[in-house]
Design an enzyme around this catalytic site. Structure first.
Site: not given
Length: 267
Positions: A13, A15, A211
């Site tokens: 991922d 961001d 996240d």
């Protein structure tokens, strides 16, 4: 535990993971990025960002031309062509059609939400902290829409129901809700990519890092999962049972990203 000499693939991922949630910088991860590059270990971006955002980022990271997944799995790129999810037969839910459907639902049910198509680069910049140039790239969408929900929980339940009736679904990201075709998502996109790209070697060991709740499907299908400490109010809940192959970091963003690779990879 895998080593740098194993046939690894890193799926990440952006961001809040490889990129800092606030600054979008990746400096704390540079030493690990250099190690991966030195060992020719593929780095596959799997992000809610658009292809227009990811391509220059790949260039900056030194991985131009690598396969990637954009818009939370609604877009997959194998080569120089980014296209709506090829693993969904007859996928016609391109961006203009999607925005038209959302506008019709909003008019019919008085839903209160705002999407990227409703605002200018300046407003997207204010929402995200991106420069206006980068906000322009974020609005160059192909197969999904990012929205801010401003209505009640009851209306939200109706909204989700109405989307499902049109073969659409909602995915929760770090900042926005994402509307896309049912059946797409980071997990489905990664599964397809691992089967149909240069990464299809059955011996490949995959390590995934993310996240947010939208990363869970991707983290469920990799061999080793790194759940990076994030800012979302909703936890990342994985369905997999091999808990020894899951690591939760103590640090946020690129610090946590590096922490996760250090934990799993024997150097």
């Amino acid at each position: 535990m895998p080593t740098l000499q194993d046939p690894l693939t890193i799926v990440t991922d952006l961001d809040g993971s490889l990129l800092d949630h606030h600054t979008y910088g990746w400096e704390p991860a540079e030493s690990w990025l250099a190690r991966l590059q030195a060992q020719h270990i593929p780095l596959v971006i799997c992000s809610s960002k658009t292809a227009a955002e990811i391509i220059p980022l790949q260039r900056a990271l030194g991985i131009s031309g690598a396969p990637f997944i954009a818009e939370n799995g609604a877009v997959v790129r194998l080569d120089d062509t980014a296209r709506p999810a090829p693993f969904l037969p007859g996928n016609k839910a391109d961006y203009p059609v999607l925005c038209q459907r959302l506008a019709e639902l909003r008019a019919r049910h008085a839903f209160k939400f705002t999407g990227f198509a409703d605002v200018s680069e300046k407003e997207v910049s204010e929402w995200t902290g991106l420069t206006e140039h980068d906000a322009t790239l974020a609005r160059m969408r192909e197969a999904s829409e990012s929205i801010i929900w401003r209505d009640s929980a009851e209306q939200f339940a109706l909204f989700r129901q109405q989307l499902e009736a049109q073969d659409l679904t909602l995915v929760q990201g770090g900042r926005f809700w994402h509307v896309m075709r049912q059946g797409s998502g980071k997990g489905a996109a990664l599964r397809w990519l691992l089967q149909h790209s240069s990464l299809s070697d059955s011996a490949t060991v995959t390590i995934g890092l993310g996240d947010g709740p939208n990363d869970a499907p991707m983290l469920d299908i990799v061999d080793y999962a790194v759940v990076i400490k994030g800012y979302s109010k909703n936890p990342v809940i994985l369905q997999r049972q091999d808990k020894h192959n899951i690591y939760h970091t103590a640090h946020f963003g690129p610090e946590g990203w590096s922490e996760g690779l250090t934990y799993f990879i024997t150097q």
